[in-house]
Every structure is written in structure tokens, then in C-alpha cells.
Design an enzyme around this catalytic site. Structure first.
Site, mmCIF file in Angstrom:
data_model
loop_
_atom_site.group_PDB
_atom_site.id
_atom_site.type_symbol
_atom_site.label_atom_id
_atom_site.label_comp_id
_atom_site.label_asym_id
_atom_site.label_seq_id
_atom_site.Cartn_x
_atom_site.Cartn_y
_atom_site.Cartn_z
ATOM 1 N N ASP A 144 -1.160 -0.698 -9.509
ATOM 2 C CA ASP A 144 -0.134 0.070 -8.790
ATOM 3 C C ASP A 144 1.256 -0.546 -8.900
ATOM 4 O OD1 ASP A 144 -0.969 2.379 -7.663
ATOM 5 O OD2 ASP A 144 -1.345 1.586 -5.667
ATOM 6 N N CYS A 198 -14.028 18.887 -15.574
ATOM 7 C CA CYS A 198 -14.497 19.750 -14.493
ATOM 8 C C CYS A 198 -15.203 20.954 -15.093
ATOM 9 C CB CYS A 198 -13.316 20.271 -13.676
ATOM 10 S SG CYS A 198 -12.473 19.016 -12.745
ATOM 11 N N CYS A 254 -9.636 16.015 -0.995
ATOM 12 C CA CYS A 254 -9.899 16.470 -2.371
ATOM 13 C C CYS A 254 -10.862 15.550 -3.116
ATOM 14 C CB CYS A 254 -8.596 16.649 -3.147
ATOM 15 S SG CYS A 254 -7.592 15.173 -3.284
HETATM 16 C C1 B12 Z 1 2.620 8.119 -7.186
HETATM 17 C C2 B12 Z 1 1.177 7.956 -6.788
HETATM 18 C C3 B12 Z 1 0.699 8.758 -5.744
HETATM 19 C C4 B12 Z 1 1.490 9.928 -5.177
HETATM 20 C C5 B12 Z 1 1.429 11.108 -6.194
HETATM 21 C C6 B12 Z 1 -0.023 11.434 -6.623
HETATM 22 C C7 B12 Z 1 -0.140 12.166 -7.949
HETATM 23 N N1 B12 Z 1 -1.170 12.991 -8.067
HETATM 24 O O1 B12 Z 1 0.654 11.942 -8.871
HETATM 25 C C8 B12 Z 1 0.794 10.159 -3.819
HETATM 26 C C9 B12 Z 1 1.462 9.314 -2.744
HETATM 27 C C10 B12 Z 1 0.739 11.615 -3.344
HETATM 28 C C11 B12 Z 1 -0.587 9.553 -4.106
HETATM 29 C C12 B12 Z 1 -1.732 9.923 -3.423
HETATM 30 C C13 B12 Z 1 -2.992 9.387 -3.679
HETATM 31 N N2 B12 Z 1 -3.257 8.329 -4.461
HETATM 32 CO CO1 B12 Z 1 -1.929 7.502 -5.654
HETATM 33 N N3 B12 Z 1 -0.846 6.736 -7.019
HETATM 34 C C14 B12 Z 1 0.343 7.021 -7.431
HETATM 35 C C15 B12 Z 1 0.715 6.147 -8.654
HETATM 36 C C16 B12 Z 1 1.554 4.960 -8.175
HETATM 37 C C17 B12 Z 1 1.413 6.897 -9.802
HETATM 38 C C18 B12 Z 1 0.721 8.239 -10.165
HETATM 39 C C19 B12 Z 1 1.528 9.025 -11.163
HETATM 40 O O2 B12 Z 1 1.953 8.496 -12.185
HETATM 41 N N4 B12 Z 1 1.768 10.322 -10.874
HETATM 42 C C20 B12 Z 1 2.454 11.224 -11.758
HETATM 43 C C21 B12 Z 1 1.396 12.174 -12.345
HETATM 44 C C22 B12 Z 1 2.056 13.182 -13.269
HETATM 45 O O3 B12 Z 1 0.543 11.331 -13.095
HETATM 46 P P1 B12 Z 1 -1.055 11.248 -12.892
HETATM 47 O O4 B12 Z 1 -1.502 11.996 -11.718
HETATM 48 O O5 B12 Z 1 -1.451 9.819 -13.008
HETATM 49 O O6 B12 Z 1 -1.536 12.075 -14.181
HETATM 50 C C23 B12 Z 1 -1.495 11.559 -15.512
HETATM 51 C C24 B12 Z 1 -2.744 11.971 -16.263
HETATM 52 O O7 B12 Z 1 -3.844 12.102 -15.402
HETATM 53 C C25 B12 Z 1 -2.357 13.250 -16.961
HETATM 54 N N5 B12 Z 1 -2.579 14.505 -16.239
HETATM 55 C C26 B12 Z 1 -2.803 14.747 -14.930
HETATM 56 N N6 B12 Z 1 -2.956 16.053 -14.705
HETATM 57 C C27 B12 Z 1 -2.830 16.671 -15.894
HETATM 58 C C28 B12 Z 1 -2.888 18.016 -16.235
HETATM 59 C C29 B12 Z 1 -2.686 18.376 -17.586
HETATM 60 C C30 B12 Z 1 -2.735 19.804 -17.915
HETATM 61 C C31 B12 Z 1 -2.414 17.381 -18.564
HETATM 62 C C32 B12 Z 1 -2.195 17.711 -19.972
HETATM 63 C C33 B12 Z 1 -2.358 16.029 -18.195
HETATM 64 C C34 B12 Z 1 -2.571 15.688 -16.869
HETATM 65 O O8 B12 Z 1 -0.966 13.108 -17.208
HETATM 66 C C35 B12 Z 1 -0.366 12.249 -16.253
HETATM 67 C C36 B12 Z 1 0.605 11.335 -16.986
HETATM 68 O O9 B12 Z 1 0.238 9.999 -17.031
HETATM 69 C C37 B12 Z 1 -0.725 5.681 -9.120
HETATM 70 C C38 B12 Z 1 -0.776 4.289 -9.773
HETATM 71 C C39 B12 Z 1 -0.265 4.365 -11.205
HETATM 72 N N7 B12 Z 1 0.662 3.497 -11.538
HETATM 73 O O10 B12 Z 1 -0.684 5.212 -11.978
HETATM 74 C C40 B12 Z 1 -1.553 5.746 -7.812
HETATM 75 C C41 B12 Z 1 -3.000 6.253 -7.924
HETATM 76 C C42 B12 Z 1 -2.976 7.480 -8.796
HETATM 77 N N8 B12 Z 1 -3.338 6.662 -6.561
HETATM 78 C C43 B12 Z 1 -4.571 6.471 -6.236
HETATM 79 C C44 B12 Z 1 -5.180 6.915 -5.025
HETATM 80 C C45 B12 Z 1 -6.511 6.297 -4.649
HETATM 81 C C46 B12 Z 1 -4.561 7.907 -4.247
HETATM 82 C C47 B12 Z 1 -5.167 8.702 -3.069
HETATM 83 C C48 B12 Z 1 -6.650 9.056 -3.225
HETATM 84 C C49 B12 Z 1 -4.959 7.880 -1.756
HETATM 85 C C50 B12 Z 1 -5.435 8.580 -0.492
HETATM 86 N N9 B12 Z 1 -6.738 8.610 -0.202
HETATM 87 O O11 B12 Z 1 -4.649 9.051 0.286
HETATM 88 C C51 B12 Z 1 -4.257 9.957 -3.064
HETATM 89 C C52 B12 Z 1 -4.819 11.057 -3.984
HETATM 90 C C53 B12 Z 1 -3.892 12.209 -4.216
HETATM 91 C C54 B12 Z 1 -4.256 12.955 -5.508
HETATM 92 N N10 B12 Z 1 -5.180 13.903 -5.438
HETATM 93 O O12 B12 Z 1 -3.693 12.637 -6.578
HETATM 94 C C55 B12 Z 1 -5.339 5.813 -7.363
HETATM 95 C C56 B12 Z 1 -6.192 6.884 -8.035
HETATM 96 C C57 B12 Z 1 -7.485 6.377 -8.635
HETATM 97 C C58 B12 Z 1 -8.197 7.491 -9.349
HETATM 98 N N11 B12 Z 1 -9.509 7.445 -9.310
HETATM 99 O O13 B12 Z 1 -7.580 8.375 -9.948
HETATM 100 C C59 B12 Z 1 -4.153 5.248 -8.276
HETATM 101 C C60 B12 Z 1 -4.442 5.220 -9.769
HETATM 102 C C61 B12 Z 1 -3.867 3.823 -7.748
HETATM 103 C C62 B12 Z 1 -4.880 2.798 -8.227
HETATM 104 N N12 B12 Z 1 -4.417 1.758 -8.868
HETATM 105 O O14 B12 Z 1 -6.071 2.930 -8.038
HETATM 106 N N13 B12 Z 1 -0.524 8.663 -5.132
HETATM 107 S S1 SF4 Z 2 -14.096 19.417 -6.961
HETATM 108 FE FE1 SF4 Z 2 -12.263 19.512 -8.237
HETATM 109 S S2 SF4 Z 2 -12.285 17.619 -9.409
HETATM 110 FE FE2 SF4 Z 2 -14.360 17.894 -8.598
HETATM 111 S S3 SF4 Z 2 -15.473 18.986 -10.223
HETATM 112 FE FE3 SF4 Z 2 -14.662 20.536 -8.813
HETATM 113 S S4 SF4 Z 2 -12.681 21.128 -9.731
HETATM 114 FE FE4 SF4 Z 2 -13.290 19.177 -10.670
HETATM 115 S S1 SF4 Z 3 -6.540 17.074 -0.249
HETATM 116 FE FE1 SF4 Z 3 -4.448 17.755 -0.663
HETATM 117 S S2 SF4 Z 3 -3.259 16.705 0.897
HETATM 118 FE FE2 SF4 Z 3 -5.207 15.598 0.766
HETATM 119 S S3 SF4 Z 3 -4.886 13.921 -0.764
HETATM 120 FE FE3 SF4 Z 3 -5.730 15.706 -1.849
HETATM 121 S S4 SF4 Z 3 -3.895 16.747 -2.594
HETATM 122 FE FE4 SF4 Z 3 -3.182 15.404 -0.963
#
Ligand code: B12
Ligand code: SF4
Ligand code: SF4
Length: 325
Positions: A144, A198, A254
Site C-alpha cells: 500500500d 467472474c 462486496c
Molecule cells: C485507493 C485504494 C482504495 C480506494 C479505491 C478502491 C478502488 N477500487 O480503486 C478505496 C478507499 C475506496 C479502497 C477501498 C478498499 N480497499 Co483499497 N486500495 C487502494 C489502493 C491504495 C490503490 C488502488 C488503485 O490503484 N485504484 C485505482 C483502480 C483503477 O485500480 P485497481 O482497482 O487496482 O484496478 C487495477 C486492475 O485491477 C485493473 N482493473 C480493474 N478493473 C478493471 C476493469 C477493466 C475493464 C479493466 C480492463 C481493468 C481493470 O486496472 C487497474 C489498474 O491498475 C490499493 C493498494 C495499491 N497500491 O494498489 C488498495 C487495495 C486495492 N485495497 C484493498 C482493500 C482490502 C480494500 C477494501 C476491501 C477495504 C475495506 N474492507 O473497506 C475496500 C474494497 C473496495 C473495492 N471493492 O475496491 C486491497 C485489496 C486486496 C484485493 N484482494 O484486491 C489493496 C490491494 C491493498 C493491499 N495491499 O492489500 N481502496
Molecule cells: S460476487 Fe462479484 S466478484 Fe464475486 S463472482 Fe460474482 S460478480 Fe464476480
Molecule cells: S460494497 Fe460498495 S461501499 Fe462497500 S466496499 Fe464494496 S464498493 Fe465500497
């Protein structure tokens, strides 16, 4: 000959990681993340979905490319530790009936995972040094803490797939897993990305209380309870505040709705300190806490980073929601 030596080093690193207590380990190259993922990140930022997380707009070149984060990087060792499903979670299900009680998300019921995982990754880096007979190598540890696309890299290293809940999901362990990496200048043998995805399912989208997750693949942090209760700095808008329910810190909906999580074995890491006393918590009492009580209660917790003021802000919202029920 050289290739054989490299492969056996990779296998030894992975064996050592599992011995150290990581649940999953895989290796990927330090090449930039794929073009689709880069485009997705860029679109996400442009749409304003990072909400108030300004740091997400900085260091993009590093976030998408481990070799820009650490000069000379050749490989990324990706690890994961399961934090759920929580074994014998007797409190599960109380969410709708626990009036005046606040709820802390599963990942935050343990000691601070940033500290725990970094210590484990340091031990792994030391082991790599031993495997190389003390030859100096560069290892950057990330949990992180660094601008790094952790989920993209973990998927490429074969740890799992990205679910519609946006979680890196392992078919055996589900989505309640935390990620940590070592970016290194050692050339290791990369694993193959996971092939799964999924199926016809949208349970996570239906379970999200605020509509932060949408069927078209968007994720709006401004609506996410995890963002609102952990990252957001100011007041919380009335309608969204109402949807927070009694979630004091983070949100599990979720991840818990996902069949992969529901079918996963209970998380059992004997070393990761678990604090069942943090759930549920009496909301009215929290509002009376002097700041030192917050610091003392959450001394080894990731909740400590929130600070006592924002914790009380959350408690006030939860209490109001309980009274409105
Ligand atoms: C900012 C952040 C948040 C933000 C934004 C979350 C988000 N979805 O982006 C907030 C505060 C909301 C958050 C919440 C949570 N977080 Co957080 N967070 C981060 C952080 C620091 C950066 C994530 C990021 O880059 N987001 C920007 C989006 C665009 O990137 P991404 O979701 O990682 O998706 C990438 C790929 O998966 C792909 N992708 C995703 N979707 C799609 C769709 C398509 C069509 C395509 C082509 C690609 C693609 O492209 C993206 C580019 O890299 C990471 C740590 C890290 N450095 O990565 C932890 C991290 C993602 N968080 C984590 C956790 C545990 C959580 C929570 C579960 C905590 C909680 N219980 O409350 C929630 C879950 C919310 C959720 N459903 O995502 C874990 C997730 C572990 C895992 N198994 O995935 C991480 C990895 C931290 C860790 N070191 O473990 N988080
Ligand atoms: S609950 Fe969401 S993440 Fe899990 S299998 Fe269904 S669509 Fe995929
Ligand atoms: S269920 Fe919705 S509000 Fe809760 S962590 Fe997932 S995306 Fe965020």
C-alpha cells in the site's frame, strides 16, 4: 544452465514465502502493466473516481511501471495473506440488528497489516540474500505504501483474477486477501496469469449499499463506504451518510457477497494478531472517549491512521443511523 539456475531460485523464493506464512505467492516481470489496465486507470482518474485521494493522481508513471518505481527492477514477487472469512464469526449477521453498535471491517480486526506484511516481506528479502550467498541485491518492499498497481501485478503473477467487485480474487481463497510485493533487480521466472474470471453473477453489485460499484465496471470512490469512513477528510453528505449504516471503519459487503469468498476456507494465520474485542463497539461510548483512549485501543491497528476526530465523526453518523432505523 543459466536458465535452470534462475528457475530453481524462483522456486526456492516461492517455497520460502509459503514457509514464512504467506497464503499465496507468484512472480511477474517488472514490465509495465498491460495497456488495458493503464487505460482503465487513466479513465478512472479522469472520471474523478479517485474522489479526494489526490495521491492517486501523482506518480502515474511509477504506478504503471515497477521499473520506474525502482531503477533496475527486473521482477515483482507478489504475495497475499488471507484475512477472511473470519473463523467462527459469531457477530456476523448483527449488522442490521445491532442498534447503537458500530462495526469495524474484517481486514481491520487484525493488527495493522501494513506492518505485519512488511516484516514478513523483509524476512523474505533476507532469505533471498541468503539464497544468493549474500550477494547484494536490491529489494523494494511495497504494501500500500508505494505507487504500484498491486492488483494488476498480482493478477499477472497468477494470484487470481479481478472480480466485478474490483477485488483480486483467488478461486480457492476468495477476495478477502491482502497484497504485498517485493520489487527486485533479480531476474526470476514469471508465473502465468490466472485464466479465471467472474461467471454470470452480479452479487457484489447488488450487495453494495451505495451504488459505488456499477454493472458497467465503474467504481466511484466518492460513493464507497470504505472511502468515506477511511479516506474522506470532511463532513459526509446526508444521503451517503445514511447508507453507511453502522459501519465505523471500512466495508465488507462486496467481498462477503462473493461466492468465491463464501466458499473459501476460514482464514487461519496463527501469527496475525486478531482483536475480536473491536467488534461490535458501543457507539455512545466512543463519543465520550478522550483522544488517548483511541490511541490506546488501536495502538497496533490500521484504524489508528484515521485519528480520533474522524473516528468520532464516523461514530456520530453510525449512531444517528441506528436511531433512525
Ligand atoms: C485507493 C485504494 C482504495 C480506494 C479505491 C478502491 C478502488 N477500487 O480503486 C478505496 C478507499 C475506496 C479502497 C477501498 C478498499 N480497499 Co483499497 N486500495 C487502494 C489502493 C491504495 C490503490 C488502488 C488503485 O490503484 N485504484 C485505482 C483502480 C483503477 O485500480 P485497481 O482497482 O487496482 O484496478 C487495477 C486492475 O485491477 C485493473 N482493473 C480493474 N478493473 C478493471 C476493469 C477493466 C475493464 C479493466 C480492463 C481493468 C481493470 O486496472 C487497474 C489498474 O491498475 C490499493 C493498494 C495499491 N497500491 O494498489 C488498495 C487495495 C486495492 N485495497 C484493498 C482493500 C482490502 C480494500 C477494501 C476491501 C477495504 C475495506 N474492507 O473497506 C475496500 C474494497 C473496495 C473495492 N471493492 O475496491 C486491497 C485489496 C486486496 C484485493 N484482494 O484486491 C489493496 C490491494 C491493498 C493491499 N495491499 O492489500 N481502496
Ligand atoms: S460476487 Fe462479484 S466478484 Fe464475486 S463472482 Fe460474482 S460478480 Fe464476480
Ligand atoms: S460494497 Fe460498495 S461501499 Fe462497500 S466496499 Fe464494496 S464498493 Fe465500497
Amino acid at each position: 544452465m543459466l536458465e535452470l539456475a534462475t528457475m530453481s531460485l524462483s522456486e526456492s523464493v516461492k517455497t520460502r514465502a509459503l514457509e514464512l506464512g504467506f497464503d499465496l505467492v507468484g512472480i511477474t516481470t517488472a514490465e509495465p502493466i498491460g495497456a488495458d489496465d493503464t487505460a482503465y486507470l487513466q479513465r478512472w482518474l479522469n472520471a474523478g473516481y479517485a474522489a479526494g485521494m489526490e495521491y492517486m493522481h501523482r506518480n502515474i508513471a511509477k504506478r504503471i511501471n515497477p521499473a520506474a518505481l525502482m531503477e533496475g527492477a527486473r521482477s515483482v514477487i507478489c504475495t497475499a495473506i488471507a484475512y477472511g472469512p473470519i473463523p467462527d464469526d459469531e457477530q456476523a449477521g448483527l449488522l442490521s440488528s445491532s442498534e447503537y453498535m458500530g462495526w469495524i471491517a474484517d481486514f481491520a480486526l487484525y493488527e495493522d497489516y501494513h506492518v505485519f506484511m512488511k516484516n514478513k516481506l523483509r524476512a523474505l528479502a533476507d532469505s533471498i540474500g541468503e539464497l544468493l550467498n549474500g550477494r547484494r541485491r536490491q529489494c523494494r518492499i511495497c504494501v500500500d505504501s508505494a505507487p504500484l498497481a498491486e492488483r494488476s501485478l498480482a493478477r499477472r503473477a497468477g494470484l487470481g483474477f479481478i472480480g466485478r467487485n474490483h477485488m483480486l480474487t483467488n478461486t480457492h481463497l476468495g477476495s478477502q486477501i491482502l497484497l504485498g510485493q517485493i520489487v527486485t533487480d533479480i531476474a526470476l521466472e514469471p508465473d502465468a496469469p490466472a485464466e479465471t474470471a467472474c461467471q454470470a453473477c452480479d452479487k457484489c453489485i447488488g450487495a453494495c449499499p451505495t451504488g459505488a460499484l456499477s454493472a458497467d465496471g465503474d467504481f466511484d470512490s466518492a460513493k464507497c463506504i470504505s472511502y468515506l469512513t477511511i479516506e474522506h477528510k470532511g463532513d459526509i453528505d446526508g444521503d451517503l451518510a445514511g447508507r453507511i449504516g453502522n459501519r465505523l471503519f471500512g466495508c465488507d459487503e462486496c467481498t462477503l457477497a462473493c461466492p468465491y469468498t463464501q466458499n473459501a476456507p476460514a482464514a487461519q494465520n496463527a501469527e496475525l494478531r486478531f482483536h475480536p474485542e473491536w467488534r461490535p463497539m458501543m457507539l455512545a461510548e466512543i463519543l465520550e472517549w478522550p483522544p488517548e483512549q483511541f490511541e490506546e485501543c488501536f495502538a497496533d491497528s490500521t484504524v489508528k491512521r484515521l485519528g480520533p476526530e474522524r473516528f468520532k465523526r464516523n461514530a456520530r453518523i453510525c449512531l444517528q443511523n441506528c436511531r433512525d432505523m
